[in-house]
Scaffold this motif. Structure first.
Motif, PDB file in Angstrom:
ATOM      1  N   GLN A  10      15.503  -9.994 -11.338  1.00 27.65           N
ATOM      2  CA  GLN A  10      14.288  -9.418 -10.761  1.00 27.65           C
ATOM      3  C   GLN A  10      14.372  -9.397  -9.236  1.00 27.65           C
ATOM      4  N   ILE A  11      14.831 -10.473  -8.635  1.00 25.33           N
ATOM      5  CA  ILE A  11      14.929 -10.522  -7.170  1.00 25.33           C
ATOM      6  C   ILE A  11      15.974  -9.533  -6.664  1.00 25.33           C
ATOM      7  N   LYS A  12      17.099  -9.414  -7.348  1.00 23.77           N
ATOM      8  CA  LYS A  12      18.110  -8.421  -6.952  1.00 23.77           C
ATOM      9  C   LYS A  12      17.499  -7.022  -6.949  1.00 23.77           C
ATOM     10  N   ARG A  13      16.728  -6.712  -7.989  1.00 24.38           N
ATOM     11  CA  ARG A  13      16.082  -5.409  -8.087  1.00 24.38           C
ATOM     12  C   ARG A  13      15.076  -5.218  -6.941  1.00 24.38           C
ATOM     13  N   LEU A  14      14.297  -6.280  -6.657  1.00 23.85           N
ATOM     14  CA  LEU A  14      13.332  -6.210  -5.555  1.00 23.85           C
ATOM     15  C   LEU A  14      14.031  -5.974  -4.221  1.00 23.85           C
ATOM     16  N   LEU A  15      15.136  -6.647  -4.000  1.00 20.59           N
ATOM     17  CA  LEU A  15      15.863  -6.483  -2.741  1.00 20.59           C
ATOM     18  C   LEU A  15      16.379  -5.057  -2.586  1.00 20.59           C
ATOM     19  N   LEU A  16      16.847  -4.470  -3.683  1.00 22.17           N
ATOM     20  CA  LEU A  16      17.336  -3.089  -3.632  1.00 22.17           C
ATOM     21  C   LEU A  16      16.200  -2.093  -3.420  1.00 22.17           C
ATOM     22  N   GLU A  17      15.083  -2.316  -4.105  1.00 22.10           N
ATOM     23  CA  GLU A  17      13.957  -1.387  -4.025  1.00 22.10           C
ATOM     24  C   GLU A  17      13.159  -1.542  -2.734  1.00 22.10           C
ATOM     25  N   SER A  27       5.305  -7.364   0.314  1.00 21.82           N
ATOM     26  CA  SER A  27       5.423  -7.373  -1.136  1.00 21.82           C
ATOM     27  C   SER A  27       5.398  -8.827  -1.584  1.00 21.82           C
ATOM     28  N   PHE A  28       4.530  -9.113  -2.544  1.00 23.54           N
ATOM     29  CA  PHE A  28       4.367 -10.473  -3.052  1.00 23.54           C
ATOM     30  C   PHE A  28       4.306 -10.407  -4.578  1.00 23.54           C
ATOM     31  N   PRO A  29       5.445 -10.112  -5.218  1.00 24.31           N
ATOM     32  CA  PRO A  29       5.461  -9.922  -6.664  1.00 24.31           C
ATOM     33  C   PRO A  29       5.380 -11.238  -7.435  1.00 24.31           C
ATOM     34  N   ALA A  84      27.344 -13.551  -3.759  1.00 22.82           N
ATOM     35  CA  ALA A  84      27.810 -12.717  -2.647  1.00 22.82           C
ATOM     36  C   ALA A  84      27.545 -11.237  -2.880  1.00 22.82           C
ATOM     37  N   ASN A  85      26.375 -10.934  -3.425  1.00 26.45           N
ATOM     38  CA  ASN A  85      26.034  -9.549  -3.713  1.00 26.45           C
ATOM     39  C   ASN A  85      24.648  -9.220  -3.171  1.00 26.45           C
ATOM     40  N   ILE A  86      24.398  -9.630  -1.921  1.00 26.85           N
ATOM     41  CA  ILE A  86      23.097  -9.393  -1.288  1.00 26.85           C
ATOM     42  C   ILE A  86      23.317  -8.570  -0.020  1.00 26.85           C
ATOM     43  N   THR A  87      22.480  -7.576   0.168  1.00 27.65           N
ATOM     44  CA  THR A  87      22.498  -6.855   1.441  1.00 27.65           C
ATOM     45  C   THR A  87      21.852  -7.765   2.477  1.00 27.65           C
ATOM     46  N   PRO A  88      22.523  -7.995   3.600  1.00 25.42           N
ATOM     47  CA  PRO A  88      21.958  -8.907   4.614  1.00 25.42           C
ATOM     48  C   PRO A  88      20.576  -8.453   5.102  1.00 25.42           C
ATOM     49  N   ILE A  89      19.758  -9.447   5.408  1.00 25.98           N
ATOM     50  CA  ILE A  89      18.421  -9.205   5.945  1.00 25.98           C
ATOM     51  C   ILE A  89      18.371  -9.735   7.374  1.00 25.98           C
ATOM     52  N   GLU A  90      17.274  -9.470   8.071  1.00 28.85           N
ATOM     53  CA  GLU A  90      17.145  -9.951   9.449  1.00 28.85           C
ATOM     54  C   GLU A  90      16.699 -11.410   9.511  1.00 28.85           C
ATOM     55  N   HIS A  91      15.631 -11.759   8.780  1.00 23.81           N
ATOM     56  CA  HIS A  91      15.019 -13.086   8.918  1.00 23.81           C
ATOM     57  C   HIS A  91      14.770 -13.702   7.545  1.00 23.81           C
ATOM     58  N   LEU A  92      15.089 -14.995   7.435  1.00 23.56           N
ATOM     59  CA  LEU A  92      14.893 -15.735   6.194  1.00 23.56           C
ATOM     60  C   LEU A  92      14.216 -17.057   6.518  1.00 23.56           C
ATOM     61  N   LEU A  93      13.115 -17.317   5.832  1.00 25.33           N
ATOM     62  CA  LEU A  93      12.402 -18.583   5.979  1.00 25.33           C
ATOM     63  C   LEU A  93      12.440 -19.286   4.627  1.00 25.33           C
ATOM     64  N   LEU A  94      13.010 -20.486   4.602  1.00 25.53           N
ATOM     65  CA  LEU A  94      13.125 -21.293   3.392  1.00 25.53           C
ATOM     66  C   LEU A  94      12.152 -22.461   3.507  1.00 25.53           C
ATOM     67  N   VAL A  95      11.038 -22.378   2.803  1.00 22.95           N
ATOM     68  CA  VAL A  95       9.979 -23.374   2.922  1.00 22.95           C
ATOM     69  C   VAL A  95      10.006 -24.310   1.714  1.00 22.95           C
ATOM     70  N   ALA A  96      10.106 -25.604   1.995  1.00 22.39           N
ATOM     71  CA  ALA A  96      10.060 -26.659   0.975  1.00 22.39           C
ATOM     72  C   ALA A  96      11.105 -26.482  -0.118  1.00 22.39           C
ATOM     73  N   PRO A  97      12.373 -26.315   0.266  1.00 23.60           N
ATOM     74  CA  PRO A  97      13.383 -26.227  -0.794  1.00 23.60           C
ATOM     75  C   PRO A  97      13.450 -27.551  -1.552  1.00 23.60           C
ATOM     76  N   PRO A  98      13.643 -27.483  -2.873  1.00 16.15           N
ATOM     77  CA  PRO A  98      13.785 -28.733  -3.623  1.00 16.15           C
ATOM     78  C   PRO A  98      15.200 -29.283  -3.483  1.00 16.15           C
ATOM     79  N   SER A  99      15.388 -30.493  -3.913  1.00 18.10           N
ATOM     80  CA  SER A  99      16.714 -31.107  -3.912  1.00 18.10           C
ATOM     81  C   SER A  99      17.687 -30.237  -4.693  1.00 18.10           C
ATOM     82  N   ILE A 100      18.917 -30.185  -4.249  1.00 21.28           N
ATOM     83  CA  ILE A 100      19.926 -29.394  -4.953  1.00 21.28           C
ATOM     84  C   ILE A 100      20.312 -30.027  -6.287  1.00 21.28           C
ATOM     85  N   GLU A 101      19.854 -31.251  -6.511  1.00 24.79           N
ATOM     86  CA  GLU A 101      20.134 -31.982  -7.753  1.00 24.79           C
ATOM     87  C   GLU A 101      18.861 -32.210  -8.573  1.00 24.79           C
ATOM     88  N   THR A 102      17.829 -31.396  -8.386  1.00 24.53           N
ATOM     89  CA  THR A 102      16.564 -31.580  -9.085  1.00 24.53           C
ATOM     90  C   THR A 102      16.799 -31.696 -10.589  1.00 24.53           C
TER      91      THR A 102
END
Length: 179
Positions: A52-59, A34-36, A82-100
């Motif tokens: 939208q992402i919460k809805r996608l994770l549930l659906e 899925s690539f919404p 803290a309201n996410i159902t755990p997933i198996e694998h997460l890839l975080l590509v090119a995260p921006p600075s936390i102070e952007t």
């Protein structure tokens, strides 16, 4: 069959971006991907995109989530709730600075690095010359998260503008986890 959810960053990841290429490659082998298009990607609202992402994770109930850029920041915000159902694998590509500090996306920042990413396996992928995240902060994020990190030499923001359209490494990473 395992499911893959691709979450794009600010402005989307239309072809020839590696995320659109990856979605096609997974679909070619009848993989479940899925690539919404996230809400108003060029002028995003943090709250609307989070809903939208919460809805996608549930659906979709994905096993694998791959975030690029601003989607990494959204994932951090979701984890803070803290309201996410755990997933198996997460890839975080090119995260921006936390102070952007960019006007169009200022409501997304600052963001707190979460203590739980709600995934069994996590990897951060960054570049030595990402204009949105210097390598020192990338190491800080990786160390704070306590996860593996892949550093690509001179890959910019790891997008189509820096030559990442076809990206076999990410396809192989996904393929290994779909087994």
């Amino acid at each position: 069959m395992k499911k893959v959810l691709l979450l794009h960053g600010w402005g989307g990841s239309d072809y020839p971006h590696w995320q659109s290429w990856l979605a096609g490659e997974i679909a070619k082998t009848y993989g479940n991907v899925s690539f919404p298009l996230l809400d108003n990607p060029h002028f995003p609202s943090k709250n609307r995109q989070m809903r939208q992402i919460k809805r996608l994770l549930l659906e979709e109930k994905p096993d694998i989530v791959i975030c690029h850029s601003l989607a990494c920041t959204l994932w951090f915000h979701l984890c803070q709730e803290a309201n996410i159902t755990p997933i198996e694998h997460l890839l975080l590509v090119a995260p921006p600075s936390i102070e952007t500090n960019i006007d169009t996306i200022k409501t997304f920042f600052p963001v707190i690095i979460p203590t739980d990413l709600y995934a069994k396996e996590v990897m951060v992928v960054t570049s030595t010359n990402d204009p949105y995240l210097n390598i020192k902060e990338a190491h800080h994020i990786q160390k704070t998260l306590g996860v593996e990190m892949k550093i690509i030499e001179n890959a910019g923001h790891i997008n189509d503008e820096s030559g990442y359209g076809n990206w076999p490494w990410v396809y192989n990473w996904v393929k290994e986890r779909l087994k």
